[in-house]
Design an enzyme around this catalytic site. Structure first.
Site, short mmCIF file in Angstrom:
data_model
loop_
_atom_site.label_atom_id
_atom_site.label_comp_id
_atom_site.label_asym_id
_atom_site.label_seq_id
_atom_site.Cartn_x
_atom_site.Cartn_y
_atom_site.Cartn_z
N MET A 1 6.88 -1.91 -1.59
CA MET A 1 7.77 -0.93 -2.24
C MET A 1 9.23 -1.22 -1.93
O MET A 1 10.03 -0.32 -1.70
CB MET A 1 7.39 0.50 -1.83
CG MET A 1 5.98 0.89 -2.22
SD MET A 1 5.40 2.40 -1.42
CE MET A 1 4.93 1.76 0.22
N LYS B 1 0.47 7.11 -8.44
CA LYS B 1 1.81 7.45 -7.98
C LYS B 1 2.68 6.21 -8.15
O LYS B 1 2.46 5.21 -7.49
CB LYS B 1 1.80 7.90 -6.52
CG LYS B 1 0.96 9.15 -6.27
CD LYS B 1 0.91 9.50 -4.79
CE LYS B 1 2.20 10.11 -4.32
NZ LYS B 1 2.48 11.42 -4.94
N ASP C 1 -6.02 5.14 -8.29
CA ASP C 1 -4.57 4.96 -8.31
C ASP C 1 -4.12 4.08 -9.47
O ASP C 1 -4.92 3.38 -10.11
CB ASP C 1 -4.10 4.33 -7.00
CG ASP C 1 -3.94 5.36 -5.89
OD1 ASP C 1 -4.05 6.56 -6.18
OD2 ASP C 1 -3.71 4.95 -4.74
#
Length: 262
Positions: free
Chosen positions: A187, A73, A52
């Site tokens: 996030m 991502k 990642d």
């Protein structure tokens, strides 16, 4: 006993990474020192590494025998679709590769590790999960904020904030506020104004301490301390950037005493 001897003794218990298997592994919050011995061993054995965006180049470099597949991502940027990532894992395993799927933090905590594990089960691909130090707990420890503190909290909630500014967000922020317990938001930087507004609507006081921890445990680490009432404005003024964790609650106030700075 020297460190080298201790590691040699522990290595005797090492589980070999088998051809055609996938290991879903957590790289921890960022610093290579946070890697577990199991993950370090897996990286040494892998011949295919799917990693990642939050995994540091130093950690990726450990897998020096592996073919590298970037599957990062990042919000707002072109990213590999989740279905394509799981298809890649299945394809590599069926080629007889020794596959490590490496994620920041822990693969089962907002890392979509559960989705990938389920896909592997449905395709009859054997897998193993290697836990990592979750980003939230590693970050808080690194910046002097105890995850739990007697007399302050009896629970803590981990939440994702990526949809907090959407009308159809099904997370009940007001209910989280009413618990009176600390909250760590993944996030959540982009939606911080909405998060602060929703928590305030649930009754959380405007002077509740809040911390933003950016790039935890890495050389780029930054910490911003504020309150629920001013943190969104201050984060914008300071140019805080992802990856960041938002910590809401009175455990944040311990940082000044433990670290000797705000």
């Amino acid at each position: 006993m020297t460190v080298e001897n201790a590691l040699a003794r522990l290595k005797l218990k090492e589980t070999a990474l088998e051809a055609g298997h996938v290991w879903l592994a957590g790289a921890g919050p960022g610093d290579p020192g946070c890697l577990t011995l199991d993950v370090l061993s897996a990286l040494d054995q892998a011949d295919a590494l799917v990693y990642d965006a939050l995994v540091s180049p130093d950690i990726v470099a450990v897998a020096d025998k592996a073919e590298l597949f970037f599957a990062g991502k990042r919000g707002g940027k072109p990213s590999m679709k989740q279905d394509d990532i799981t298809a890649l894992l299945v394809k590599l395993a069926r080629q007889g590769r020794k596959v490590v799927r490496l994620k920041g933090g822990d693969p089962y905590i907002f890392g979509r590790g559960g989705e990938e594990a389920l896909a592997l089960v449905r395709e009859n691909i054997p897998f193993r999960v290697l836990p990592g130090i979750t980003a939230a707990f590693g970050a808080l420890a690194a910046v002097g904020i105890p995850t739990t503190m007697r007399g302050i909290n009896k629970a803590i909630t981990l939440a994702t904030g990526h949809a907090a500014d959407l009308d159809d967000d099904d997370l009940d922020w007001a209910a989280l506020a009413r618990t009176g317990q600390p909250l760590v938001v993944y996030m959540g930087l982009a939606t911080l104004p909405s998060i602060a507004r929703r928590l305030a609507a649930g009754g959380l006081a405007a002077d509740t301490p809040v911390a933003i921890v950016e790039s935890a445990t890495t050389p780029a680490e930054r910490v911003l301390i504020g309150t629920l009432g001013d943190i969104a404005e201050r984060a914008k003024a300071e140019g805080m950037a992802s990856p960041s964790l938002v910590v809401v609650g009175h455990i944040v106030s311990m940082r000044s005493e433990l670290m000797g700075r705000p």
